[in-house]
Design a protein around this motif. Structure first.
Motif, PDB file in Angstrom:
ATOM      1  N   LEU A   1     -47.686 -30.582-110.926  1.00  0.00           N
ATOM      2  CA  LEU A   1     -46.456 -29.950-110.443  1.00  0.00           C
ATOM      3  C   LEU A   1     -45.343 -30.986-110.371  1.00  0.00           C
ATOM      4  CD1 LEU A   1     -48.025 -27.864-107.540  1.00  0.00           C
ATOM      5  CD2 LEU A   1     -47.368 -27.033-109.813  1.00  0.00           C
ATOM      6  N   GLU A   2     -44.197 -30.650-110.919  1.00  0.00           N
ATOM      7  CA  GLU A   2     -43.051 -31.553-110.878  1.00  0.00           C
ATOM      8  C   GLU A   2     -42.266 -31.334-109.585  1.00  0.00           C
ATOM      9  OE1 GLU A   2     -42.012 -34.162-112.778  1.00  0.00           O
ATOM     10  OE2 GLU A   2     -43.984 -33.881-113.708  1.00  0.00           O
ATOM     11  N   PRO A   3     -41.990 -32.402-108.866  1.00  0.00           N
ATOM     12  CA  PRO A   3     -41.212 -32.255-107.635  1.00  0.00           C
ATOM     13  C   PRO A   3     -39.791 -31.768-107.918  1.00  0.00           C
ATOM     14  CG  PRO A   3     -42.231 -34.425-107.770  1.00  0.00           C
ATOM     15  CD  PRO A   3     -42.408 -33.779-109.099  1.00  0.00           C
ATOM     16  N   ALA A   4     -39.314 -30.891-107.042  1.00  0.00           N
ATOM     17  CA  ALA A   4     -37.929 -30.422-107.094  1.00  0.00           C
ATOM     18  C   ALA A   4     -37.117 -31.238-106.091  1.00  0.00           C
ATOM     19  CB  ALA A   4     -37.869 -28.933-106.763  1.00  0.00           C
ATOM     20  N   MET A   5     -35.817 -30.988-106.060  1.00  0.00           N
ATOM     21  CA  MET A   5     -34.937 -31.737-105.165  1.00  0.00           C
ATOM     22  C   MET A   5     -35.391 -31.612-103.704  1.00  0.00           C
ATOM     23  SD  MET A   5     -32.476 -33.874-105.447  1.00  0.00           S
ATOM     24  CE  MET A   5     -31.885 -33.552-107.100  1.00  0.00           C
ATOM     25  N   ASP A   6     -35.885 -30.434-103.314  1.00  0.00           N
ATOM     26  CA  ASP A   6     -36.354 -30.250-101.938  1.00  0.00           C
ATOM     27  C   ASP A   6     -37.545 -31.149-101.617  1.00  0.00           C
ATOM     28  OD1 ASP A   6     -34.396 -28.413-101.280  1.00  0.00           O
ATOM     29  OD2 ASP A   6     -35.655 -26.670-101.715  1.00  0.00           O
ATOM     30  N   HIS A   7     -38.407 -31.378-102.592  1.00  0.00           N
ATOM     31  CA  HIS A   7     -39.548 -32.282-102.374  1.00  0.00           C
ATOM     32  C   HIS A   7     -39.065 -33.714-102.155  1.00  0.00           C
ATOM     33  CE1 HIS A   7     -41.416 -28.931-104.643  1.00  0.00           C
ATOM     34  NE2 HIS A   7     -42.336 -29.072-103.697  1.00  0.00           N
ATOM     35  N   TYR A   8     -38.086 -34.123-102.942  1.00  0.00           N
ATOM     36  CA  TYR A   8     -37.522 -35.463-102.766  1.00  0.00           C
ATOM     37  C   TYR A   8     -36.828 -35.578-101.407  1.00  0.00           C
ATOM     38  CZ  TYR A   8     -38.533 -36.319-107.688  1.00  0.00           C
ATOM     39  OH  TYR A   8     -39.170 -36.483-108.886  1.00  0.00           O
TER      40      TYR A   8
END
Length: 185
Positions: A62-69
């Motif tokens: 799964l690729e992190p989205a801005m919210d994950h960062y």
């Protein structure tokens, strides 16, 4: 359920439920990982949060989205690892940081009174959205909080000097008592 547990102060239950989920047939998605990282952030489980962030990419593809960062910056920032949070933004993110990431950084800088990194985060925030007054207020609050600490230290030193000069020490004690009372508020 994982998000509900994590949001309402039951972080351990959130992580236990996530671990059960990993053993079952339903695989976690991006939303679940965001909830897990946030739960780690709220319970000072920095190492676990870092592990789950990496696991999201490596074990589940799964690729992190801005919210994950943003959640990762919040995790590092709450733990007081502001330099690591800033390095994460600068070196680990494959995209330019968005508002959620920079607000998390600025908020952590306010809490930990780190004006230098707070100004850097604010500068980038103002580039993205210069007209949002909330960021200006957050920056002003960071300065006020940091100045409160500096002012308190300065007044403490002055009161100690007064004690040395004043053999009675009544004035110095009154000033010191007043400062300590104000700082506790």
């Amino acid at each position: 359920m994982i998000d509900g547990y994590g949001t309402h102060g039951h972080e351990k239950e959130a992580l236990n439920l996530f671990n059960q989920m990993q053993k079952g047939s339903v695989k976690p998605n991006e939303v679940i990982f965001l909830s897990v990282i946030a739960a780690c952030s709220h319970s000072d489980l920095m190492e676990e949060g870092l592990y789950y962030f990496e696991s999201m990419k490596e074990n589940y593809g799964l690729e992190p989205a801005m919210d994950h960062y943003g959640a990762m910056v919040d995790l590092l920032g709450r733990a007081g690892s502001l330099v690591d949070a800033w390095k994460f933004i600068q070196d680990m993110m494959p995209v330019k940081p968005g508002i959620t990431v920079l607000v998390a950084m600025l908020g952590a800088c306010r809490i930990h009174k780190n004006v230098e990194l707070g100004e850097k985060a604010a500068d980038e925030l103002f580039e993205l959205d210069p007209n949002d007054g909330a960021y200006h207020v957050l920056l002003a609050n960071m300065f006020a909080s940091a100045m409160s600490k500096v002012l308190f230290s300065l007044l403490f030193v002055v009161s100690i000097n007064v004690m040395v000069l004043d053999t009675e020490c009544d004035l110095a004690r009154a000033v010191l008592d007043r400062l300590l009372e104000k700082e506790r508020m």
